[in-house]
Design a protein around this motif. Structure first.
Motif, PDB file in Angstrom:
ATOM      1  N   ALA A  21      17.101  35.905 -72.584  1.00 30.12           N
ATOM      2  CA  ALA A  21      15.685  36.180 -72.834  1.00 30.12           C
ATOM      3  C   ALA A  21      15.037  36.984 -71.709  1.00 30.12           C
ATOM      4  CB  ALA A  21      14.921  34.871 -73.047  1.00 30.12           C
ATOM      5  N   THR A  22      15.617  36.950 -70.510  1.00 27.68           N
ATOM      6  CA  THR A  22      14.963  37.597 -69.362  1.00 27.68           C
ATOM      7  C   THR A  22      15.767  38.741 -68.746  1.00 27.68           C
ATOM      8  OG1 THR A  22      15.936  36.032 -67.782  1.00 27.68           O
ATOM      9  CG2 THR A  22      13.796  35.435 -68.761  1.00 27.68           C
ATOM     10  N   ARG A  23      17.045  38.873 -69.116  1.00 28.06           N
ATOM     11  CA  ARG A  23      17.913  39.874 -68.463  1.00 28.06           C
ATOM     12  C   ARG A  23      17.373  41.309 -68.541  1.00 28.06           C
ATOM     13  NH1 ARG A  23      22.143  37.908 -69.961  1.00 28.06           N
ATOM     14  NH2 ARG A  23      22.543  36.798 -68.023  1.00 28.06           N
ATOM     15  N   PRO A  24      16.854  41.757 -69.703  1.00 33.73           N
ATOM     16  CA  PRO A  24      16.337  43.133 -69.731  1.00 33.73           C
ATOM     17  C   PRO A  24      15.224  43.377 -68.705  1.00 33.73           C
ATOM     18  CG  PRO A  24      16.683  42.335 -71.954  1.00 33.73           C
ATOM     19  CD  PRO A  24      16.849  41.145 -71.041  1.00 33.73           C
ATOM     20  N   PHE A  25      14.377  42.372 -68.465  1.00 34.76           N
ATOM     21  CA  PHE A  25      13.322  42.523 -67.463  1.00 34.76           C
ATOM     22  C   PHE A  25      13.928  42.746 -66.083  1.00 34.76           C
ATOM     23  CE2 PHE A  25      10.633  40.919 -64.104  1.00 34.76           C
ATOM     24  CZ  PHE A  25       9.401  41.487 -64.382  1.00 34.76           C
ATOM     25  N   TRP A  26      14.871  41.887 -65.707  1.00 38.35           N
ATOM     26  CA  TRP A  26      15.440  41.969 -64.355  1.00 38.35           C
ATOM     27  C   TRP A  26      16.330  43.189 -64.177  1.00 38.35           C
ATOM     28  CZ3 TRP A  26      12.770  39.545 -61.039  1.00 38.35           C
ATOM     29  CH2 TRP A  26      12.120  38.353 -61.377  1.00 38.35           C
ATOM     30  N   ASP A  27      17.032  43.588 -65.237  1.00 35.15           N
ATOM     31  CA  ASP A  27      17.847  44.809 -65.146  1.00 35.15           C
ATOM     32  C   ASP A  27      16.950  46.027 -64.931  1.00 35.15           C
ATOM     33  OD1 ASP A  27      20.134  43.321 -65.476  1.00 35.15           O
ATOM     34  OD2 ASP A  27      20.487  43.939 -67.556  1.00 35.15           O
ATOM     35  N   ALA A  28      15.846  46.104 -65.668  1.00 36.43           N
ATOM     36  CA  ALA A  28      14.917  47.225 -65.503  1.00 36.43           C
ATOM     37  C   ALA A  28      14.278  47.187 -64.117  1.00 36.43           C
ATOM     38  CB  ALA A  28      13.833  47.180 -66.584  1.00 36.43           C
ATOM     39  N   ALA A  29      13.994  45.981 -63.618  1.00 43.21           N
ATOM     40  CA  ALA A  29      13.387  45.850 -62.290  1.00 43.21           C
ATOM     41  C   ALA A  29      14.268  46.496 -61.223  1.00 43.21           C
ATOM     42  CB  ALA A  29      13.151  44.380 -61.961  1.00 43.21           C
ATOM     43  N   LEU A  30      15.577  46.328 -61.363  1.00 40.38           N
ATOM     44  CA  LEU A  30      16.490  46.940 -60.387  1.00 40.38           C
ATOM     45  C   LEU A  30      16.448  48.458 -60.461  1.00 40.38           C
ATOM     46  CD1 LEU A  30      19.553  44.531 -60.664  1.00 40.38           C
ATOM     47  CD2 LEU A  30      17.962  44.746 -58.738  1.00 40.38           C
ATOM     48  N   GLU A  31      15.993  48.987 -61.589  1.00 38.39           N
ATOM     49  CA  GLU A  31      15.848  50.444 -61.749  1.00 38.39           C
ATOM     50  C   GLU A  31      14.423  50.893 -61.433  1.00 38.39           C
ATOM     51  OE1 GLU A  31      16.933  51.092 -65.801  1.00 38.39           O
ATOM     52  OE2 GLU A  31      19.025  50.511 -65.487  1.00 38.39           O
ATOM     53  N   GLY A  32      13.569  49.954 -61.012  1.00 33.83           N
ATOM     54  CA  GLY A  32      12.188  50.304 -60.687  1.00 33.83           C
ATOM     55  C   GLY A  32      11.322  50.529 -61.904  1.00 33.83           C
ATOM     56  N   ARG A  33      11.697  49.923 -63.042  1.00 32.40           N
ATOM     57  CA  ARG A  33      10.909  50.059 -64.267  1.00 32.40           C
ATOM     58  C   ARG A  33      10.356  48.699 -64.674  1.00 32.40           C
ATOM     59  NH1 ARG A  33      13.376  51.007 -68.852  1.00 32.40           N
ATOM     60  NH2 ARG A  33      15.335  50.135 -68.145  1.00 32.40           N
ATOM     61  N   LEU A  34       9.114  48.726 -65.199  1.00 34.46           N
ATOM     62  CA  LEU A  34       8.521  47.507 -65.744  1.00 34.46           C
ATOM     63  C   LEU A  34       8.662  47.551 -67.264  1.00 34.46           C
ATOM     64  CD1 LEU A  34       6.856  44.897 -65.493  1.00 34.46           C
ATOM     65  CD2 LEU A  34       4.792  46.318 -65.636  1.00 34.46           C
ATOM     66  N   VAL A  35       9.300  46.544 -67.807  1.00 32.25           N
ATOM     67  CA  VAL A  35       9.429  46.432 -69.252  1.00 32.25           C
ATOM     68  C   VAL A  35       8.947  45.052 -69.680  1.00 32.25           C
ATOM     69  CG1 VAL A  35      11.369  48.049 -69.391  1.00 32.25           C
ATOM     70  CG2 VAL A  35      11.820  45.594 -69.158  1.00 32.25           C
ATOM     71  N   ALA A  36       8.535  44.955 -70.921  1.00 33.58           N
ATOM     72  CA  ALA A  36       8.081  43.675 -71.456  1.00 33.58           C
ATOM     73  C   ALA A  36       8.545  43.544 -72.895  1.00 33.58           C
ATOM     74  CB  ALA A  36       6.555  43.575 -71.391  1.00 33.58           C
ATOM     75  N   THR A  64       9.776  47.097 -74.230  1.00 30.76           N
ATOM     76  CA  THR A  64       8.889  48.246 -74.164  1.00 30.76           C
ATOM     77  C   THR A  64       8.621  48.617 -72.706  1.00 30.76           C
ATOM     78  OG1 THR A  64       7.835  47.480 -76.191  1.00 30.76           O
ATOM     79  CG2 THR A  64       6.602  49.073 -74.864  1.00 30.76           C
ATOM     80  N   ASP A  65       8.759  49.893 -72.384  1.00 27.92           N
ATOM     81  CA  ASP A  65       8.416  50.367 -71.039  1.00 27.92           C
ATOM     82  C   ASP A  65       6.909  50.373 -70.873  1.00 27.92           C
ATOM     83  OD1 ASP A  65      11.256  51.904 -71.412  1.00 27.92           O
ATOM     84  OD2 ASP A  65      10.763  51.579 -69.289  1.00 27.92           O
ATOM     85  N   LEU A  66       6.455  49.861 -69.752  1.00 30.46           N
ATOM     86  CA  LEU A  66       5.032  49.882 -69.410  1.00 30.46           C
ATOM     87  C   LEU A  66       4.840  50.772 -68.181  1.00 30.46           C
ATOM     88  CD1 LEU A  66       4.227  46.082 -69.843  1.00 30.46           C
ATOM     89  CD2 LEU A  66       3.797  47.941 -71.456  1.00 30.46           C
ATOM     90  N   PRO A  67       3.625  51.319 -68.003  1.00 30.29           N
ATOM     91  CA  PRO A  67       3.420  52.265 -66.906  1.00 30.29           C
ATOM     92  C   PRO A  67       3.458  51.632 -65.512  1.00 30.29           C
ATOM     93  CG  PRO A  67       1.363  51.889 -68.079  1.00 30.29           C
ATOM     94  CD  PRO A  67       2.453  51.216 -68.879  1.00 30.29           C
ATOM     95  N   GLY A  68       3.333  50.294 -65.429  1.00 28.61           N
ATOM     96  CA  GLY A  68       3.367  49.664 -64.105  1.00 28.61           C
ATOM     97  C   GLY A  68       2.030  49.700 -63.387  1.00 28.61           C
TER      98      GLY A  68
END
Ligand code: ZN
Length: 150
Positions: A21-36, A64-68
């Protein structure tokens, strides 16, 4: 671990212990992207990620990618170190950030607000995300005032 810095709440964890349920958030975080995660049935953002939609109980989401960027919805300033490890970091600000791209759809995030004079913060201030890479497997989201907006 990073060294203690005034205003920066220390990262307690060194690994997010992500699950499905949370892996996509943390994977994107390592790429400097905020997703929800956004419910595919009713479009509600589900932050923090949850296995079921709290509005319609659907399970499926689209990430979904968010602008941060966002707006301070509320915040508190912690001036008293409640644990010895916090003695060198107080005062620090912890805020609830309403995320751009989600207004009216339920996405706010609790985060440390950094790189600021905590006494100058106001509800409604514009902020942007900064990713604090605490280990090779974890980046912590923090927010800072947007230059030129405070
Ligand atoms: Zn839903």
């Amino acid at each position: 671990m990073t060294e203690s810095t005034v205003g920066v709440f220390p990262a307690i964890l060194t690994d997010p212990h992500a699950d499905d349920a949370t892996r996509p958030f943390w994977d994107a975080a390592l790429e400097g992207r905020l997703v929800a995660p956004r419910c595919v049935r009713c479009a509600t953002f589900r932050l923090p990620p949850s296995p079921f939609c709290f509005v319609c109980q659907a399970r499926d989401v689209e990430w979904t990618d968010l602008p941060g960027t966002g707006t301070i919805f509320s915040f508190t300033i912690v001036r008293h170190a409640l644990a010895a490890m916090l003695a060198e970091v107080v005062p620090y600000a912890s805020g609830i950030i309403e995320l751009d791209g989600t207004q009216g759809a339920g996405a706010r995030m609790i985060a440390n607000i950094v790189d600021c004079d905590v006494d100058a913060l106001r509800i409604g201030d514009r902020v942007e995300i900064v990713w604090d890479r605490v280990t090779e497997s974890m980046a912590v989201p923090r927010f800072r005032p947007r230059p030129g907006t405070v």
